[in-house]
Design an enzyme around this catalytic site. Structure first.
Site, short mmCIF file in Angstrom:
data_model
loop_
_atom_site.label_atom_id
_atom_site.label_comp_id
_atom_site.label_asym_id
_atom_site.label_seq_id
_atom_site.Cartn_x
_atom_site.Cartn_y
_atom_site.Cartn_z
N GLU A 354 74.17 -21.42 -17.34
CA GLU A 354 74.67 -21.74 -16.00
C GLU A 354 76.19 -21.68 -15.90
O GLU A 354 76.75 -21.60 -14.81
CB GLU A 354 74.18 -23.12 -15.55
CG GLU A 354 74.58 -24.26 -16.47
CD GLU A 354 73.50 -24.56 -17.49
OE1 GLU A 354 73.42 -25.71 -17.93
OE2 GLU A 354 72.74 -23.65 -17.84
N ASP A 397 96.38 12.76 -13.10
CA ASP A 397 97.16 13.97 -12.85
C ASP A 397 98.31 13.96 -13.84
O ASP A 397 98.66 12.92 -14.39
CB ASP A 397 97.66 13.97 -11.41
CG ASP A 397 98.16 15.34 -10.99
OD1 ASP A 397 98.23 16.24 -11.84
OD2 ASP A 397 98.49 15.51 -9.80
N ASP A 668 97.77 8.29 -6.72
CA ASP A 668 98.75 7.61 -5.88
C ASP A 668 98.82 8.14 -4.45
O ASP A 668 99.68 7.71 -3.68
CB ASP A 668 100.14 7.70 -6.51
CG ASP A 668 100.59 9.14 -6.75
OD1 ASP A 668 99.85 10.07 -6.35
OD2 ASP A 668 101.65 9.34 -7.36
N ASP A 672 93.92 11.38 -3.34
CA ASP A 672 93.24 10.83 -4.53
C ASP A 672 92.15 9.83 -4.17
O ASP A 672 91.45 9.34 -5.06
CB ASP A 672 94.25 10.14 -5.45
CG ASP A 672 95.21 11.12 -6.10
OD1 ASP A 672 94.75 12.20 -6.50
OD2 ASP A 672 96.41 10.81 -6.22
N ASN A 736 66.38 -23.29 -28.30
CA ASN A 736 66.03 -24.62 -27.80
C ASN A 736 64.79 -24.57 -26.91
O ASN A 736 63.93 -25.45 -26.97
CB ASN A 736 67.21 -25.20 -27.01
CG ASN A 736 68.35 -25.61 -27.91
OD1 ASN A 736 68.16 -25.84 -29.11
ND2 ASN A 736 69.55 -25.70 -27.36
N ASN A 761 72.81 -30.31 -21.49
CA ASN A 761 73.38 -29.10 -20.89
C ASN A 761 74.82 -29.33 -20.43
O ASN A 761 75.67 -28.45 -20.56
CB ASN A 761 72.53 -28.65 -19.70
CG ASN A 761 71.22 -28.05 -20.14
OD1 ASN A 761 71.05 -27.68 -21.30
ND2 ASN A 761 70.26 -27.95 -19.22
N ASP A 765 77.83 -27.25 -21.71
CA ASP A 765 78.61 -26.53 -20.70
C ASP A 765 80.10 -26.83 -20.83
O ASP A 765 80.94 -25.93 -20.73
CB ASP A 765 78.13 -26.90 -19.29
CG ASP A 765 76.75 -26.33 -18.98
OD1 ASP A 765 76.30 -25.44 -19.72
OD2 ASP A 765 76.12 -26.80 -18.01
#
Length: 939
Positions: A354, A397, A668, A672, A736, A761, A765
Site C-alpha cells: 500500500e 538532431d 526544440d 519536433d 506472510n 502493516n 509501512d
C-alpha cells in the site's frame, strides 16, 4: 581569377567599414505593395453597419477562405481597416473571442490535479480496498488505506504543480507586447501603442519590425523587405520572404499555408524589413495552438506506465482471489462464515504494497527536486524521471547538440579547387552589406562564420573603401543574397556580389553546360565529405538610381566556393562515451545531407556502418519505402537518419518503441512535436519554442548531452529505489500471506486479529519510507532500470516461499514454547509471537535483500538499516507494553525468544544464500548487460 579588392575587411554584427559613410538606398522587397497606405474599404470601418450574416470574423466561411483572400478582401471579412480597430470594438471582440493565449497555458487547478492522480491503477485499487474495509466495518484499515491514498495524491499533485510553475517561468519565447494601431473613436486619428499580446483580437492591425515575434496568425498588408524565420513551425533554417497579396495568384492554388507569402504565423519571428499586418486568428485558433490539439498530444503508455500497470494487475489478480479463497477455506474446514470477512480483507491488504504510490511519488519527487536544484533540469511529469532511467535509445538532431550552432569556414577555393582568399573576401563583403542594408538584426550562422573567417584572415584593407548601395536579402525561393557595392573613384559602375546555394548561383552565372556540370560535381564531392557550401559570383553593372531587382542577378561571373563545416560541441564526444557506457544508444535524426551527418558522427566517434556493412546512414527515401516492421529492424541497427522531416522522426521513434526500446527524444521546435509525443520521454532545452516546452516531459537548462546524462542517472537512482522496495516488500508480503492462510486453516482461531494485521502493516509501512531516501548501489546506475512484472513475479515467488517457510517454522517454535498455555492466554501469546516474528523477518529482509553486489554496498544503506532496527525494536517490545493487551497480545516466555533466534539465524543464512544464487544468475540483468555492450559497440 578575380581577387578581393585591395584591403578586404570583415566584421561581425554591427560591423561597419572604417573610413566610409555608406550610401544606403532602401531596397523594396519583391512583391511588396505599392507605396502608400492600403485604401480604406468603404462600409467596413468599425462604427458603421454590421457586416452581413456569415461574413463575421468567426464564421466558418471566413476561417476556411482566409488564406485565399487579398489584403482588401481580408479586411472586409474581418470588419476592419488599415486604420485599425476602435477601442470599444476591440474590447467587445476580446470578450467574444477570449484572450490571445494558448489553451495549454491555462493552469490546472489543484483539486483537478488531485483527482487526476487517482487514475493510477494501483491507487485506484487501494481506494477500492479502503472502501471495502469501510463496508465490513474495518474502520482502522479503511482509515489507514484512505490516508495513504490521500498522501500519495497530494504529493503527486503538489510536485506536478511545482513543475508547472517552474515551466511557466521559462516562456520567454512568446512575445509579451505588440505594437497595435487603434482609434479612440471612428473619427479619431489612429495611434500606435504597445498592448499585451493577450489583448490582441482578430481584426487588429499591428506593426512588425526586425526582431519582433509574430504574436498571432496575421495577413500582411504592407511590407518592405520583410522576411520571417518560421523554423519553429516548419523546420526551415532560412528566413522566408513575406509580402501582401493584392490580387489573386493562380500560382498559389493548392499551396500550403506556410508557402503563402502573405501569411505569417504565431511562433515565427521577423528577421529583416518591416511590415503592417492584420490579425486573422488568435488563441486556440492559431496554427501554433494546433499542436495542442488533444489528438495530437495523445501518447501511448510510457515505460513507467507499462511497468506499473503490469505489476499492478499481477497484484490485483492476487488480491481479488485472496478474500474468496479465505472465506471458502474457512467455511469448508472450520465452519466459519462472514465473521472471517474482515480477516480476509486484512489478508488482501497484507499482500498489497500500500505504500507503493507514496514511495514512488516521494522517490521521484526527491529526484526531480535534486535535478532542479543542482542541474536546472525541470521534470514536468514525475513518471518521466523513471522513464529517463529506463531509456536505452536517445534520439536527437545534431545541430546544437552534437555540433554547435556555429559553422566555421574550412576553405575558400576557386573554380579549379585551388585556394583563393579573394573568394572569402567577396563573400564577406556580400554578407556585411546585406546585413547592414537589409536591416538584419544579426547575421545568420553562415554569414557570421564568413565574417569571422575574413577577420581572422587579416582584415579588410583597401576594400574598406567600398560603399553599400542596395541589398537583396536572402529568401528560400531565390536561395541567394546580393549586395550592390560602389567603389569611390570608380564612377558609373556598381558591383553586384551574389552568394548562396551552389545550384542557385550557378544558374545565374554565364557558363556553358559542361562547365556548370563540372562545378556541380566539384560541389557534390565536397558536400559528400561533410562540408556545407556557399557559391560566390559577381558582376559589374552600369550605375543607376533605380532599385535593383532579382532580374539583375543574371550573367554573373563565378568567383568560387566557400566551404564550411559544423563544429562539434566540446562536451559531445565525452558525453556520448558516458551514455554508451551507461547502456544508452544515440540515434541521430537530422534533416541535413547524409555526408554532413556522417562527417560529424565520425568526428565524434559514432559508428555509421551498422546496417548491412554499408555506410549505415538511412535516408528519408528508404524510410518511406519500409513497412513499420522493416523500419523497426533497420532503426534498431542504424545510427544516422538523414533528410528527415518531422513525420519521419516521429515514425522512427515509434518504430524503436515497437521494437521494445524505451526511447527519449531531444527536440526544440514545433517541427519536433510529433517525435516528442511519440517518445517515452520528450526532452527539450529551456530556450526551445514554448509549444515544445509544453509538450516535453523534461526541460533542460541547456541543450547539452551532459545534462541528459545527469538526468538519466537521477532517474536510475529513483527507479532503483522503487525496484528494491517492490522486491523486498512483495516477497515479504507474499510470504506472510501464504503463512497466514496456512495458519488460518490449521488453527482453531484466527492466526492474527485484523487490528494486529493493521498495526503490523503500519509499522512495516513506516519503515518502507526509508526506500525513498536510500542511496542505490553502483550496479543499479550502470544500465537502464526497467520494472518488469515477470521478473518481479519470479523474484517474489522464490523469496516469498522462503519467508513463508520461516513463518511456518515459527509455528513449531510457538507450539514448543506455549505447549502449557491454553484458551485465551494461548491465543494472545500466539498472536504476540507471530507479530514479533513477522516484524523481525521483515527487518532482516530490509537489510539482506537490499540491492548491492558487494557487502560494502549493502552496508551503505543507512536509511534502510535504521528503519530495520526500528522495526525490530517495535516487534520485540510492543507485546510487553501496555498497548499489547489492548491489541490482544500477551508477554512471551524467554524460551520463545531463544528458539526464535535460531529460526531467524537459519532464515538469514538461507536468505543470503538465495540472494547470492540470484545475483549469480542475474549479474546486472541480462537485458541490461546486452544494452550496455551494444551501446559501447557503437563508439
Amino acid at each position: 581569377m578575380s581577387s578581393v579588392p585591395e584591403g578586404s575587411a570583415a566584421a561581425g554584427p554591427g560591423r561597419t567599414s572604417p573610413g566610409t559613410s555608406a550610401s544606403v538606398t532602401p531596397f523594396p522587397a519583391v512583391g511588396t505593395s505599392p507605396s502608400g497606405p492600403v485604401p480604406e474599404v468603404v462600409g467596413t470601418e468599425l462604427g458603421t453597419a454590421d457586416p452581413p450574416p456569415g461574413t463575421g470574423p468567426d464564421s466558418p466561411q471566413v476561417k476556411t477562405s482566409l488564406q485565399m483572400k487579398t489584403s482588401l478582401q481580408i479586411l472586409r471579412s474581418l470588419d476592419s481597416g488599415p486604420r485599425g480597430l476602435v477601442e470599444a470594438r476591440a474590447e467587445e471582440r476580446l470578450t467574444r473571442f477570449g484572450e490571445n493565449v494558448l489553451p495549454a497555458w491555462r493552469p490546472v487547478s489543484r483539486p483537478r490535479r488531485f483527482v487526476r492522480s487517482l487514475r493510477d491503477p494501483f491507487t485506484s485499487v487501494l481506494l477500492c480496498l479502503g472502501l471495502v474495509s469501510a463496508v465490513v466495518s474495518a474502520w482502522g484499515t479503511a482509515c489507514v488505506i484512505l490516508a495513504l491514498v490521500g498522501v500519495s495524491c497530494l504529493l503527486r499533485s503538489t510536485e506536478e504543480h511545482r513543475a508547472d510553475r517552474s515551466t511557466a517561468a521559462l516562456r520567454e519565447l512568446v512575445a509579451t507586447t505588440a505594437t497595435v494601431v487603434r482609434r479612440a473613436s471612428a473619427d479619431a486619428v489612429p495611434r500606435e501603442r504597445e498592448v499585451p499580446v493577450a489583448d490582441l483580437v482578430p481584426g487588429d492591425v499591428i506593426r512588425l519590425g526586425p526582431g519582433d515575434l509574430v504574436p498571432a496568425d496575421v495577413q500582411v498588408l504592407r511590407a518592405g523587405g520583410l522576411t520571417v524565420h518560421q523554423s519553429a513551425l516548419t523546420g526551415e533554417s532560412a528566413p522566408v520572404a513575406k509580402h501582401p497579396l493584392d490580387a489573386p495568384d493562380p500560382a498559389l492554388d493548392g499551396a500550403g499555408p506556410f508557402a503563402r507569402p502573405q501569411l505569417c504565423f504565431q511562433g515565427s519571428s521577423v528577421t529583416s524589413g518591416s511590415g503592417t499586418a492584420v490579425i486573422v486568428a488568435t488563441g486556440g485558433d492559431t496554427r501554433f495552438a494546433a499542436a495542442h490539439d488533444g489528438r495530437a498530444r495523445q501518447r501511448g503508455a510510457s515505460a513507467f506506465d507499462r511497468s506499473v500497470q503490469g505489476i499492478s494487475w499481477t497484484l490485483i489478480r492476487f488480491m481479488l482471489l485472496t478474500p474468496p479463497l479465505v472465506l471458502m477455506a474457512n467455511a469448508a474446514l472450520r465452519g466459519r462464515g462472514l465473521e472471517t470477512l474482515p480477516f480476509a480483507v486484512a489478508v488482501a491488504v497484507g499482500l498489497t504494497p500500500e505504500m507503493l504510490p507514496v514511495i514512488v511519488t516521494t522517490a521521484l519527487a526527491r529526484g526531480a527536486a535534486r535535478l532542479a536544484r543542482t542541474s536546472g533540469v525541470i521534470v514536468k511529469r514525475l513518471p518521466a524521471l523513471h522513464d529517463l532511467g529506463a531509456v536505452d535509445v536517445l534520439c536527437l538532431d545534431k545541430t546544437g547538440t552534437l555540433t554547435e550552432d556555429r559553422p566555421v569556414v574550412e576553405e575558400a577555393v576557386d573554380g579549379s579547387d585551388l585556394p583563393d582568399p579573394g573568394v572569402l573576401g567577396w563573400a564577406a563583403l556580400s554578407a556585411l552589406w546585406a546585413l547592414q542594408l537589409a536591416e538584419l538584426p544579426a547575421p545568420d550562422a553562415l554569414d557570421e562564420a564568413v565574417l569571422d573567417a575574413a577577420d581572422e584572415a587579416g582584415g579588410w584593407g583597401p576594400s574598406a573603401a567600398y560603399e553599400g548601395v542596395a541589398a537583396l536579402p536572402f529568401d528560400p525561393v531565390r536561395r541567394v543574397a546580393t549586395a550592390v557595392l560602389r567603389r569611390p573613384g570608380r564612377v558609373g559602375v556598381h558591383t553586384l556580389v551574389t552568394k548562396g546555394a551552389v545550384e542557385a548561383v550557378l544558374e545565374r552565372c554565364a557558363l556553358d553546360g559542361d562547365e556548370r556540370e563540372r562545378l556541380l560535381a566539384l560541389a557534390g564531392r565536397k558536400a559528400e565529405s561533410g562540408l556545407r557550401l556557399l557559391a560566390v559570383a559577381r558582376a559589374d553593372r552600369p550605375a543607376r538610381p533605380g532599385a535593383y531587382t532579382p532580374a539583375d542577378e543574371r550573367g554573373l561571373t563565378f568567383v568560387g566556393l566557400v566551404a564550411l563545416r559544423d563544429v562539434p560541441t566540446p562536451s559531445a564526444a565525452d558525453a556520448l562515451g558516458v551514455l554508451a557506457r551507461r547502456g544508452v544508444t544515440v540515434k541521430v535524426l537530422t534533416g541535413d545531407h547524409p555526408g554532413t551527418a556522417a562527417h560529424v558522427c565520425q568526428d565524434l566517434g559514432l559508428r555509421t556502418d551498422a546496417v548491412g556493412g554499408g555506410d549505415g546512414i538511412v535516408t528519408a527515401d528508404l524510410v518511406d519505402a519500409l513497412s513499420d516492421a522493416e523500419l523497426a529492424r533497420v532503426a534498431d541497427r542504424a545510427t544516422v537518419f538523414a533528410r528527415c522531416t518531422p513525420e519521419h522522426k516521429a515514425r522512427i521513434v515509434s518504430a524503436l518503441r515497437a521494437a521494445g526500446h524505451t526511447t527519449g527524444f531531444l527536440g526544440d521546435g514545433v517541427n519536433d512535436l510529433p517525435a516528442l509525443h511519440a517518445a517515452d520521454v520528450g526532452i527539450c532545452p529551456r530556450n526551445a519554442v514554448d509549444v515544445a516546452r509544453e509538450a516535453a516531459d523534461v526541460v533542460l537548462a541547456e541543450k547539452d548531452l551532459t545534462a541528459i546524462d545527469r538526468a538519466v542517472l537521477e532517474g536510475r537512482h529513483s527507479s532503483g529505489n522503487i525496484a528494491t522496495y517492490l522486491r523486498i516488500t512483495l516477497s515479504s508480503n507474499l510470504g506472510n500471506v501464504i503463512a497466514m492462510l496456512t495458519a488460518g486453516l490449521m488453527l482453531p482461531f484466527l492466526p492474527m486479529l485484523p487490528a494486529q494485521v493493521l498495526v503490523q502493516n503500519l509499522c512495516f509501512d513506516a519503515a518502507q519510507l526509508a526506500f525513498a531516501f536510500d542511496r542505490p548501489a553502483a550496479s543499479v546506475l550502470r544500465g537502464p532500470t526497467v520494472l518488469r512484472s515477470r521478473d518481479f513475479l519470479r523474484f517474489i515467488t522464490g523469496f516469498g516461499l522462503l519467508n513463508a517457510a520461516a513463518d511456518l517454522a515459527t509455528f513449531g517454535v510457538l507450539a514448543l514454547a506455549l505447549h502449557n498455555a491454553a484458551g485465551t492466554d494461548g491465543e494472545a501469546a500466539f498472536h504476540a509471537g507471530w507479530f514479533t516474528e513477522n516484524l523481525l523477518t521483515q527487518a532482516l529482509v530490509l537489510v539482506l535483500l537490499r540491492t548491492g553486489r558487494s557487502a560494502a554496498e549493502r552496508r551503505a544503506g543507512g536509511p534502510l538499516r535504521a528503519a530495520a532496527a526500528g522495526l525490530a525494536v517495535v516487534g520485540v517490545l510492543l507485546p510487553v507494553t501496555p498497548l499489547g493487551p489492548l491489541l490482544g497480545m500477551s508477554a512471551l516466555p524467554p524460551l520463545y525468544y531463544l528458539l526464535l533466534g535460531s529460526v531467524l539465524g537459519l532464515y538469514a543464512v538461507g536468505l543470503t544464500a538465495a540472494r547470492r544464487r540470484y545475483e549469480r544468475r542475474h549479474p546486472a540483468g541480462v537485458e541490461q548487460e546486452r544494452s550496455i555492450r551494444k551501446a559501447g559497440a557503437e563508439l
